[in-house]
Design an enzyme around this catalytic site. Sequence first.
Site, PDB file in Angstrom:
ATOM      1  N   GLU A 186      -2.696   0.064  -4.274  1.00  0.00           N
ATOM      2  CA  GLU A 186      -2.035  -1.161  -3.847  1.00  0.00           C
ATOM      3  C   GLU A 186      -1.290  -1.777  -5.022  1.00  0.00           C
ATOM      4  O   GLU A 186      -1.831  -1.883  -6.112  1.00  0.00           O
ATOM      5  CB  GLU A 186      -3.069  -2.150  -3.308  1.00  0.00           C
ATOM      6  CG  GLU A 186      -3.866  -1.594  -2.143  1.00  0.00           C
ATOM      7  CD  GLU A 186      -4.894  -2.574  -1.630  1.00  0.00           C
ATOM      8  OE1 GLU A 186      -4.558  -3.769  -1.490  1.00  0.00           O
ATOM      9  OE2 GLU A 186      -6.024  -2.141  -1.387  1.00  0.00           O
ATOM     10  N   ASN A 205       0.849  -1.182   0.000  1.00  0.00           N
ATOM     11  CA  ASN A 205       0.000   0.000   0.000  1.00  0.00           C
ATOM     12  C   ASN A 205       0.889   1.237   0.000  1.00  0.00           C
ATOM     13  O   ASN A 205       1.787   1.360   0.825  1.00  0.00           O
ATOM     14  CB  ASN A 205      -0.891   0.008   1.247  1.00  0.00           C
ATOM     15  CG  ASN A 205      -1.933  -1.082   1.202  1.00  0.00           C
ATOM     16  OD1 ASN A 205      -3.028  -0.860   0.729  1.00  0.00           O
ATOM     17  ND2 ASN A 205      -1.561  -2.271   1.650  1.00  0.00           N
TER      18      ASN A 205
END
Length: 191
Positions: free
Chosen positions: A104, A45
């Site tokens: 992500e 992330n």
Amino acid sequence: MSGSSTPDLRSKKFVRGDEMQIFFAGEVIHGLGRGSKRLGCPTANINPKDLEYFRLPEGVFYGLASVNKPGSEFTDQSHSCRVYPAVMSVGRNLIYDAEQVSFEVHLMADFSEDFYGSRLTVVILGFVREMTRPTSEQHLIDMINDDKKFARDQLARYENIQALYTHPYLYHPLNETPDHPFNNSVKGPNI
């Protein structure tokens, strides 16, 4: 488009296979832990503050990425960052009714260590699909596997891919933050 500016593409309608070259970097932060634990697809992330300028529509993209983590499996014998094929999700995780947009990145390789706090450098090379709500976690896993297969196929056919694997923005000595020496570009039938 100049330097590190990213065109505002949020209103553009991409189609599967549209190509682009959009470069960016950000710090890897902790997510909610669902990627590797529940879906079998660990993701890095990116800190949202590192992506304030980032202007892509929500969707799934493919490209290449490197991790700047000294003394790790992410470096080669010359102490430069290794470059990996990657699939990226930009948007809200619809199956979990997420409100916040996340970015992500899944590196398509196996690792024995994590890289939280490291700098992840990415080039987005193409569009896979729009974000859609899966009917179940198994449906999401199937979608992710299809995304990874499509990404591998596209990268295998991508013109000049070897030059990108050794591009100094991705493949560079550790602890160096290369300048963004080129323009971001986007091309496709709907752009």
